[in-house]
Design a protein around this motif. Structure first.
Motif, short mmCIF file in Angstrom:
data_model
loop_
_atom_site.label_atom_id
_atom_site.label_comp_id
_atom_site.label_asym_id
_atom_site.label_seq_id
_atom_site.Cartn_x
_atom_site.Cartn_y
_atom_site.Cartn_z
N PRO A 203 0.79 -1.23 0.00
CA PRO A 203 0.00 0.00 0.00
C PRO A 203 0.82 1.28 0.00
CG PRO A 203 -0.16 -1.12 2.13
CD PRO A 203 0.51 -2.08 1.19
N HIS A 204 2.00 1.27 0.61
CA HIS A 204 2.80 2.50 0.63
C HIS A 204 3.22 2.89 -0.79
CE1 HIS A 204 5.64 5.56 1.91
NE2 HIS A 204 6.58 4.97 1.17
N GLN A 205 3.71 1.91 -1.56
CA GLN A 205 4.09 2.18 -2.94
C GLN A 205 2.87 2.59 -3.76
OE1 GLN A 205 7.14 2.46 -2.95
NE2 GLN A 205 8.32 0.59 -3.25
N ALA A 206 1.75 1.94 -3.49
CA ALA A 206 0.52 2.27 -4.21
C ALA A 206 0.12 3.72 -3.95
CB ALA A 206 -0.60 1.32 -3.78
N MET A 207 0.22 4.16 -2.71
CA MET A 207 -0.18 5.52 -2.38
C MET A 207 0.77 6.54 -3.00
SD MET A 207 -2.77 6.85 -0.80
CE MET A 207 -3.40 5.84 0.53
N THR A 208 2.07 6.22 -3.02
CA THR A 208 3.03 7.12 -3.65
C THR A 208 2.71 7.31 -5.13
OG1 THR A 208 4.78 6.49 -2.11
CG2 THR A 208 5.47 7.48 -4.19
N MET A 209 2.45 6.20 -5.83
CA MET A 209 2.16 6.29 -7.25
C MET A 209 0.82 6.99 -7.50
SD MET A 209 3.59 5.78 -10.15
CE MET A 209 4.86 4.52 -10.01
N THR A 210 -0.12 6.85 -6.59
CA THR A 210 -1.39 7.56 -6.73
C THR A 210 -1.19 9.06 -6.66
OG1 THR A 210 -2.54 5.69 -5.71
CG2 THR A 210 -3.75 7.75 -5.85
#
Length: 441
Positions: A203-210
């Motif tokens: 989720p951390h990487q997902a939020m960064t890319m979002t």
């Protein structure tokens, strides 16, 4: 029997023919100690005996069809029309070939680092129309394929296309008239990459890319994509068991989408309803779902709806979200059960334009929950069976979390001591353990 028909089409008629292909499929899944005895295979081939559960994932991987389809009687002289499972058919590239989850995370992390550099230091100016046309085709292909195929079949192409768009934006060769279009592409691709990280349970990487997607959407001055980025933040928080954050981001996006006529506003209301359900706020659940139902009558499809895939909120997906919010509140009345069955039915045709394997699995898990809440353990087992039979390539984070919700409900069910409940609970426990979130080589 379609199982025997499929094998005969491939020249497989005996256990000696069958076992080498079975071993190869087991190796692709990384499974050991699951080889059947020749006598067991004879029972499958000649007596129509259905295989026990440990053998089923390998058979699905080997033949590319669900167990229910394979063990359906086929009248002599007819040609069955069952649709193969995407990414498992032996005639197509295997979803797990040469793919390792850790390697996917490594390359994805590099993409996040690259995206951060882009976000911090983008410099753009004035690319040929042919190049933009090629990018249009690739973006359309990836958007269409994402809900229908395992992530491992798309990941490298997705990262490569995103990199190409970033390079164009940074390269100083973009004409002002092309700038908005390229920023929209960058937002769309970053959205898909972020969703991929969410599916891989990072989720951390997902939020960064979002956040990268949101920045590109703001540069494009595209309110629909800005709202969608908030929706994706909500989705990431929802599957990470952070319902307060999920509700906050959904409300933020809903405010941005309040005056939009496309379906993005409806999706944000659905996200609000699901987050509120996890928080136990039934009043907000019903208000958000009612508002979404009212707005459905006034929808005017926009450019995101025409793009399709994850960028449109189809009526069947709206029903799935509505049912899920009620299931999360612990409801299980006959009317809701009928809605849940309809949601499953709506995703039953893989050739339908809005079909998505994740939405089908989610709706099947919701149906299992609702049947459990009404005391029907056998019905719950029947509903979740296709999910538990999914090949490892399709077991993304959302599907695993949905299945584990059924296990949690089983543990608190009055029937939790029944043999059927114990067996189903044990099988669900093994479901995430046997998959590396995505396929491995």
């Amino acid at each position: 029997m379609f199982f025997r028909h499929t094998l005969e089409q491939r020249g497989v008629r005996t256990p000696d023919d069958f076992l080498p292909q079975y071993r190869a499929a087991a190796a692709r899944l990384g499974l050991t100690n699951t080889e059947p005895a020749p006598k067991t295979v004879e029972g499958w081939l000649y007596s129509g005996r259905k295989p026990q559960r440990p053998f089923r994932p390998v058979i699905v991987e080997m033949l590319g069809y669900s167990i229910d389809d394979l063990w359906t009687d086929v009248p002599e002289g007819t040609t069955p029309a069952f649709a193969p499972l995407t990414g498992t058919s032996p005639t197509a590239p295997h979803a797990d070939a040469d793919v390792d989850l850790n390697e996917m995370k490594r390359t994805g992390t590099m993409a996040v680092r690259r995206a951060k550099e882009f976000l911090l230091g983008k410099d753009r100016e004035t690319v040929g129309d042919d190049t933009l046309g090629l990018l249009d085709d690739e973006v359309t292909r990836l958007v269409t394929a994402y809900p229908r195929q395992p992530l491992s079949t798309l990941w490298d192409d997705l990262l490569d296309t995103q990199e190409q768009v970033f390079r164009l934006l940074e390269g100083g060769r973009v004409r002002p008239s092309q700038l908005r279009d390229l920023n929209i592409k960058a937002a769309v691709l970053s959205f898909l990459v972020a969703k991929g990280f969410n599916d891989m349970e990072t989720p951390h990487q997902a939020m960064t890319m979002t956040r990268v997607a949101a920045s590109c959407a703001r540069d494009a001055e595209h309110p629909g994509l800005i709202a969608l980025s908030d929706g994706l933040k909500s989705l990431i928080a929802y599957w990470a068991d952070k319902p307060e954050d999920a509700y906050h981001y959904a409300g933020q996006g809903a405010a941005t989408a309040a005056d939009l006529r496309g379906t993005v506003g409806l999706w944000l209301l659905g996200l609000q309803a699901r987050a509120a359900a996890v928080l136990g706020d039934a009043e907000t659940v019903h208000a958000a779902n009612q508002q979404a139902a009212d707005r459905r009558e006034r929808v005017v499809p926009d450019d995101l709806d025409r793009l399709g895939g994850l960028f449109t909120y189809a009526p069947e997906k709206q029903l799935y979200y509505t049912v899920e919010s009620e299931a999360l509140l612990g409801h299980g009345n006959p009317q809701l059960a009928a809605q849940a069955e309809q949601a499953v039915q709506d995703f039953s045709d893989p050739s339908a334009p809005n079909w998505a394997f994740g939405d089908l699995a989610g709706s099947q898990c919701d149906l299992a929950l609702i049947r459990l809440f009404s005391g029907d353990v056998d019905g719950a087992a029947e509903a979740i069976r296709p999910v538990l039979d999914l090949p490892t390539s399709h077991r993304n984070n959302g599907i695993v979390v949905s299945a584990l919700r059924v296990r949690h409900a089983l543990m608190s069910s009055p029937a939790h001591t029944a043999a059927a409940a114990r067996d189903l609970r044990a099988e669900i426990e093994a479901f995430p353990v046997s998959r590396p979130a995505l396929p491995r080589g």
